[in-house]
Write an enzyme that holds these catalytic residues in place. Structure first.
Site, mmCIF file in Angstrom:
data_model
loop_
_atom_site.group_PDB
_atom_site.id
_atom_site.type_symbol
_atom_site.label_atom_id
_atom_site.label_comp_id
_atom_site.label_asym_id
_atom_site.label_seq_id
_atom_site.Cartn_x
_atom_site.Cartn_y
_atom_site.Cartn_z
ATOM 1 N N CYS A 93 0.786 -1.320 0.012
ATOM 2 C CA CYS A 93 -0.100 0.006 0.016
ATOM 3 C C CYS A 93 0.663 1.459 0.165
ATOM 4 O O CYS A 93 0.422 2.250 -0.403
ATOM 5 C CB CYS A 93 -0.853 0.152 1.281
ATOM 6 S SG CYS A 93 -0.232 0.495 2.734
ATOM 7 N N CYS A 96 3.320 2.649 4.827
ATOM 8 C CA CYS A 96 4.476 2.179 5.744
ATOM 9 C C CYS A 96 5.682 1.757 5.099
ATOM 10 O O CYS A 96 5.666 1.252 4.017
ATOM 11 C CB CYS A 96 4.261 1.570 6.935
ATOM 12 S SG CYS A 96 2.752 1.826 8.037
ATOM 13 N N CYS A 176 -6.222 -1.365 9.145
ATOM 14 C CA CYS A 176 -4.799 -0.579 9.038
ATOM 15 C C CYS A 176 -4.240 -0.637 10.437
ATOM 16 O O CYS A 176 -4.809 -0.054 11.559
ATOM 17 C CB CYS A 176 -5.004 0.775 8.631
ATOM 18 S SG CYS A 176 -3.445 1.820 8.507
ATOM 19 N N ASP A 350 -0.667 33.165 10.011
ATOM 20 C CA ASP A 350 -1.141 31.988 8.973
ATOM 21 C C ASP A 350 -1.701 32.604 7.567
ATOM 22 O O ASP A 350 -2.371 33.614 7.898
ATOM 23 C CB ASP A 350 -1.719 30.901 9.486
ATOM 24 C CG ASP A 350 -1.478 29.572 8.743
ATOM 25 O OD1 ASP A 350 -0.819 28.728 9.323
ATOM 26 O OD2 ASP A 350 -1.823 29.452 7.570
ATOM 27 N N ASP A 397 6.784 26.365 12.352
ATOM 28 C CA ASP A 397 6.482 25.002 12.257
ATOM 29 C C ASP A 397 6.076 24.741 10.865
ATOM 30 O O ASP A 397 4.711 24.756 10.603
ATOM 31 C CB ASP A 397 5.458 24.427 13.108
ATOM 32 C CG ASP A 397 5.071 22.809 12.915
ATOM 33 O OD1 ASP A 397 6.049 22.124 12.185
ATOM 34 O OD2 ASP A 397 4.135 22.263 13.577
ATOM 35 N N CYS A 424 9.628 18.792 9.886
ATOM 36 C CA CYS A 424 8.831 17.549 9.577
ATOM 37 C C CYS A 424 9.908 17.203 8.258
ATOM 38 O O CYS A 424 9.495 16.315 7.562
ATOM 39 C CB CYS A 424 7.534 17.641 9.080
ATOM 40 S SG CYS A 424 7.115 18.604 7.736
#
Length: 469
Positions: A93, A96, A176, A350, A397, A424
């Site tokens: 999929c 992961c 999942c 933002d 962030d 990230c």
């Protein structure tokens, strides 16, 4: 989720390998997408599913200008950290990448992915840089509070799942393992109800059918669940009956929304949403804070790790109650509000108007001295400084693309004493840190595992203004 590489079928200059060629390969490290990285005659080879320290026989599947991609034909020497992936969909999929790697070793490799990015994009002396061990989870499963599954039809049945790795083939998923049970149950339940009511999934090739996606989100602390059914057009036969049936079978569902996303595009949501039943938002708590979550509102996907991440931001800020804080890329205000009890004043910005409305609402609900405005930090920070309001701490962030260069230039001009960077994406983080290196010293870096079983790694960086600036 992945940084996709474009397929170039013809052999490129600089690469001497050929399609289908096989050769022994020792895997040196993990790549940013979780693939094993080795070197064949000094040429880079990415091998999906291979782990550092392994000796494999690799077969070339794609050639690029500066590297090749390959698959494992045989593992001659397996890593001592290799485990059997528990999920039947792993490797199919694309959700992961690291289920076959022992979790404690995942944490070490994620720290190494961060170090690789610094080696590639900075001139830092890494021996003098404090890069702390990755903060992980006690239970690295069932952590995602939001699910976005594509809907399709296979063998006459409605299915929901994810597209396979680098393909447009839908992999039907019945359970999942990284989703919270509440979102997993709701997704599977809605899928069955669509089947029972004979609702046709949208077929991109034929341009027929109705439902494109099932999106579910759960408030982990509150137990409330929201279901969003994304349709290709607004007309949705028997939608009231379907909504009633969802709530009847799933009492924890408190909000059901139809989102309309016409045409062929890669976006999940369209611009228009219609509430079908229940509340407009679901409630969620993060520490002592409460939030109302609408379908489009951004909220961290792993609440347990978000508590740890935001506490690391608080540790890095080291507030005394006197500081003025600017929260750039503030979203619905989560980080600023988390820091508020130790600060004198919070201001945030933002570019998304709806997020700012939510942020101001959240601040008001918690009686917090915070002001949120629509626009960019590079617009507001110089304006506020000119008016006499200079932040002591700036927190960012940003999205995976990193900070806008004009924002970093603004930081250099405004010169807050501390700059806390929540990242990230190790690559864009490293580039941004290098750009700030003359003005700001990196005190330490704290990686946090927000997405176990994947190659993603988040990081909190404490930067301090160098003396003389």
């Amino acid at each position: 989720m992945n940084n996709k590489r474009t397929h170039q079928p013809k052999q490129q200059s600089g690469i001497t390998m050929e399609m289908g060629q096989t050769f022994p390969l020792t895997i040196k490290r993990l790549g940013i997408n979780g693939e094993g990285v080795g070197y064949f005659k000094k040429q880079v080879v990415f091998v999906y599913g291979a782990l550092p320290g392994e000796e494999v026989v690799a077969k070339v599947t794609k050639l690029h200008a500066k590297f090749a991609e390959a698959e494992i034909k045989k593992i001659r020497k397996a890593s001592p950290h290799r485990v059997k992936a528990p999920c039947p969909y792993f490797g199919k999929c694309g959700g992961c990448q690291l289920q076959h790697l022992d979790y404690q070793q995942q944490l070490k490799e994620k720290r190494d992915i961060l170090i690789q990015a610094l080696e590639r994009h900075t001139k830092f002396d890494l021996s003098k840089l404090e890069i702390r061990p990755t903060i992980g989870m006690d239970n690295p499963w069932e952590y995602r509070n939001k699910s976005q599954f594509q809907v399709g039809k296979q063998n006459g049945k409605v299915v929901a799942g994810l597209y396979g790795l680098n393909t447009h083939q839908l992999v039907a998923i019945d359970h999942c393992m990284v989703q919270t049970p509440a979102t997993d149950r709701a997704t599977q339940g809605v899928k069955q109800i669509l089947q029972d009511f004979k609702v046709e999934p949208y077929d991109e090739r034929k341009r027929q059918g109705l439902v494109k996606n099932i999106v579910t989100r759960a408030g982990i602390e509150t137990g409330e669940v929201q279901v969003v059914i994304v349709t290709e057009k607004e007309a949705f036969p028997r939608k009231d009956l379907i909504a009633d049936e969802i709530m009847k079978r799933h009492p924890d569902v408190k909000s059901i929304v139809q989102n309309i996303n016409p045409g062929k595009n890669s976006m999940i949501f369209g611009d228009k949403s219609v509430k079908l039943k229940g509340k407009d938002t679901i409630d969620e708590k993060l520490g002592a804070l409460s939030f109302g979550l609408s379908p489009r509102a951004f909220f961290q996907l792993n609440p347990e790790q978000t508590n740890k991440l935001y506490n690391e931001v608080k540790n890095a800020a080291a507030l005394t109650g006197k500081e003025k804080i600017a929260d750039a890329y503030c979203g619905v205000g989560t980080i600023g509000l988390w820091l508020a009890d130790g600060a004198k004043e919070i201001r945030g910005m933002d570019v998304i108007e709806a997020s700012i409305q939510d942020a101001n609402k959240n601040a008001k609900n918690h009686n917090i001295n915070a002001t949120y405005v629509t626009g960019t930090a590079e617009h507001w920070l110089p304006k506020w400084t000119k008016e006499g309001w200079k932040p002591d701490v700036v927190v960012v962030d940003p999205p995976r693309t990193g900070c806008d260069r004009t924002l970093l230039d603004t930081i250099k001009k405004v010169k807050p004493k501390k700059f806390i960077y929540v990242s990230c994406n190790p690559s864009t983080l490293a580039k941004d840190l290098e750009y700030l290196a003359k003005e700001y010293k990196v005190e330490y870096m704290q990686p946090v595992d927000m997405f176990p079983q994947t190659a993603h790694v988040e990081c909190v960086v404490q930067l301090v203004l160098e003396e003389g600036n």
